[in-house]
Scaffold this motif. Structure first.
Motif, PDB file in Angstrom:
ATOM      1  N   PRO A   1       0.715  -1.326   0.191  1.00 20.44           N
ATOM      2  CA  PRO A   1       0.061  -0.026  -0.031  1.00 20.44           C
ATOM      3  C   PRO A   1       0.862   1.220  -0.016  1.00 20.44           C
ATOM      4  O   PRO A   1       2.032   1.202   0.401  1.00 20.44           O
ATOM      5  CB  PRO A   1      -0.791  -0.164   1.413  1.00 20.44           C
ATOM      6  N   GLY A   2       0.283   2.606  -0.357  1.00 18.44           N
ATOM      7  CA  GLY A   2       0.834   3.610  -0.441  1.00 18.44           C
ATOM      8  C   GLY A   2       1.095   4.256   1.073  1.00 18.44           C
ATOM      9  O   GLY A   2       0.474   3.745   2.117  1.00 18.44           O
ATOM     10  N   PHE A   3       1.660   5.473   1.266  1.00 17.15           N
ATOM     11  CA  PHE A   3       2.222   6.055   2.533  1.00 17.15           C
ATOM     12  C   PHE A   3       0.714   6.222   3.298  1.00 17.15           C
ATOM     13  O   PHE A   3      -0.256   6.999   2.419  1.00 17.15           O
ATOM     14  CB  PHE A   3       2.880   7.272   2.179  1.00 17.15           C
ATOM     15  N   ALA A   4       0.452   6.340   4.412  1.00 16.79           N
ATOM     16  CA  ALA A   4      -0.496   6.290   5.434  1.00 16.79           C
ATOM     17  C   ALA A   4      -1.707   5.673   5.008  1.00 16.79           C
ATOM     18  O   ALA A   4      -2.860   6.147   5.212  1.00 16.79           O
ATOM     19  CB  ALA A   4      -0.812   7.798   5.382  1.00 16.79           C
ATOM     20  N   THR A   5      -1.535   4.618   4.318  1.00 13.76           N
ATOM     21  CA  THR A   5      -2.832   3.687   3.770  1.00 13.76           C
ATOM     22  C   THR A   5      -2.711   2.263   4.252  1.00 13.76           C
ATOM     23  O   THR A   5      -1.302   1.810   4.709  1.00 13.76           O
ATOM     24  CB  THR A   5      -3.135   3.657   2.301  1.00 13.76           C
ATOM     25  N   HIS A   6      -3.715   1.564   4.498  1.00 12.40           N
ATOM     26  CA  HIS A   6      -3.827   0.404   5.105  1.00 12.40           C
ATOM     27  C   HIS A   6      -4.262  -0.631   3.817  1.00 12.40           C
ATOM     28  O   HIS A   6      -4.805  -0.144   2.880  1.00 12.40           O
ATOM     29  CB  HIS A   6      -4.895   0.151   6.002  1.00 12.40           C
ATOM     30  N   PRO A   7      -3.734  -1.979   3.908  1.00 11.89           N
ATOM     31  CA  PRO A   7      -4.107  -2.924   2.752  1.00 11.89           C
ATOM     32  C   PRO A   7      -5.299  -2.820   2.495  1.00 11.89           C
ATOM     33  O   PRO A   7      -5.539  -3.354   1.293  1.00 11.89           O
ATOM     34  CB  PRO A   7      -3.497  -4.192   3.559  1.00 11.89           C
ATOM     35  N   VAL A   8      -6.217  -2.546   3.440  1.00 11.50           N
ATOM     36  CA  VAL A   8      -7.666  -2.500   3.072  1.00 11.50           C
ATOM     37  C   VAL A   8      -8.119  -1.746   1.843  1.00 11.50           C
ATOM     38  O   VAL A   8      -9.118  -1.901   1.096  1.00 11.50           O
ATOM     39  CB  VAL A   8      -8.587  -2.065   4.333  1.00 11.50           C
ATOM     40  N   ARG A   9      -7.054  -0.356   1.489  1.00  9.31           N
ATOM     41  CA  ARG A   9      -7.372   0.543   0.454  1.00  9.31           C
ATOM     42  C   ARG A   9      -6.887  -0.337  -0.916  1.00  9.31           C
ATOM     43  O   ARG A   9      -7.527   0.394  -1.797  1.00  9.31           O
ATOM     44  CB  ARG A   9      -6.589   1.525   0.732  1.00  9.31           C
ATOM     45  N   MET A  10      -6.442  -1.417  -0.614  1.00  6.56           N
ATOM     46  CA  MET A  10      -6.122  -2.281  -1.983  1.00  6.56           C
ATOM     47  C   MET A  10      -7.207  -3.403  -2.157  1.00  6.56           C
ATOM     48  O   MET A  10      -6.781  -4.334  -3.071  1.00  6.56           O
ATOM     49  CB  MET A  10      -4.631  -2.516  -2.041  1.00  6.56           C
ATOM     50  N   ARG A  11      -7.805  -3.598  -1.370  1.00  9.19           N
ATOM     51  CA  ARG A  11      -8.761  -4.805  -1.293  1.00  9.19           C
ATOM     52  C   ARG A  11      -9.604  -4.885  -2.526  1.00  9.19           C
ATOM     53  O   ARG A  11      -9.717  -6.010  -3.084  1.00  9.19           O
ATOM     54  CB  ARG A  11      -9.485  -4.852  -0.075  1.00  9.19           C
TER      55      ARG A  11
END
Length: 253
Positions: free
Chosen positions: A72-82
Motif C-alpha cells: 500500500p501507499g503512504f499512510a494507507t492500509h492494505p484494505v485500501r487495495m482490497r
C-alpha cells in the motif's frame, strides 16, 4: 541540502519540535509537484464507493496465475487495495498482503519484517513473487527486488516517486512530519532510482495530483517499461484502467 537530524533519546515536545522543523523545510525551486487543480481532483475518491456499485468489470481468467504481494501507499492500509486484490483474484491470481498494516514509512524493523514476509511467500509457493506497489509501497517493492532478486519475478509500481528529487510531490512535508526523518535521509539505505535486477514496470499518470508524473515515470535505465494511465494518484488503487494494466503485467510475466 540542509536537513534536521533527531537527537537520540528525544521524546515528547522535543520530538514534536523536530518533526515540525522537518515539515517546515523549504521546498527547492526545482522540485515542483503537481498543480493545485490536480491535487483537488484527488477528492473524487470519496464518491468512488458509489461509482463502484454501477461498475461491472469483466475479468478474463489468467493463463498463468501468479503469486502477488500488494504494497500500500503512504499512510494507507492494505484494505485500501482490497478492491484491486479481489479483481486480481477473480482472474485466478493468489494475492497476499504485505503483512505490515498501515504504511507509515520505512524503518529498519519494518523492512526486516517485510523481507521475512517475502521469503515466507517465496518458500511457501516455491516460485518468485510479483510485487505490486502503490506510491511509497512501490519504493519498498523496488528495494526488496534489489536485495532479493531471486525471490521477485517482477516489480510493478503505481505512481511511485522513485526518480528525480524526492520533494517533487505534494506529500513530502507530511511524510517528514509523520515518519520523523527527511526524505533525503531515509533509515533504509538504497538508491531509489537504481533499477532493480528484475523486470520493472512503472505505471504513471499525467493526472496524478500528489506525485510528479516525471518522478513516477522515471528515466530510461531506471525502469524497463513505463505505462501512462489517466487516473488520479489515489485512483491507482481502484480505477479500472489501473487494474487492467496490472493484470496485463501479470499476464506478460
Amino acid at each position: 541540502m540542509k536537513s534536521f537530524r533527531r537527537v537520540q533519546g528525544s521524546t515528547g515536545s522535543a520530538d514534536l519540535r523536530y518533526r515540525l522543523a522537518l515539515a517546515r523545510e523549504p521546498k527547492p525551486r526545482d522540485a515542483g509537484g503537481p498543480p493545485l487543480r490536480r491535487l483537488l481532483a484527488e477528492t473524487q475518491v470519496v464518491i468512488e464507493p458509489v461509482r463502484r456499485l454501477a461498475r461491472n468489470l469483466e475479468i478474463a481468467e489468467a493463463d498463468n496465475p501468479r503469486k502477488v504481494m500488494l504494497l500500500p501507499g503512504f499512510a494507507t492500509h492494505p484494505v485500501r487495495m482490497r478492491y484491486m486484490a479481489r479483481q486480481l483474484e477473480r482472474a485466478g491470481h493468489k494475492v497476499k498482503r504485505w503483512g505490515l498494516g498501515f504504511n507509515f514509512g520505512p524503518t529498519l524493523e519494518n523492512f526486516e519484517i517485510l523481507e521475512r514476509r517475502l521469503e515466507e511467500l517465496y518458500r511457501r509457493y516455491q516460485e518468485p513473487v510479483y510485487l505490486v506497489g502503490w506510491s511509497l509501497g512501490g519504493l519498498f517493492a523496488r528495494e526488496l527486488a534489489r536485495r532479493h532478486p531471486e525471490m521477485v519475478a517482477k516489480v510493478v509500481t503505481m505512481g511511485s516517486p522513485f526518480s528525480g528529487n524526492p520533494r517533487a510531490n505534494n506529500a513530502w512535508r507530511i511524510y517528514q512530519f509523520i515518519t520523523g526523518h527527511s526524505v533525503d535521509s531515509p533509515p533504509i539505505a538504497g538508491d531509489a532510482g537504481s533499477k532493480p535486477p528484475v523486470f520493472t514496470t512503472a505505471l504513471w499518470s499525467p493526472r496524478d495530483g500528489i506525485v510528479s508524473p516525471r518522478s513516477a515515470c522515471g528515466k530510461a535505465g531506471e525502469r524497463d517499461r513505463a505505462v501512462a494511465l489517466r487516473c488520479t494518484h489515489l485512483g491507482f488503487a481502484y480505477s479500472e484502467e489501473s487494474i487492467r494494466a496490472v493484470l496485463r503485467e501479470l499476464d506478460e510475466g
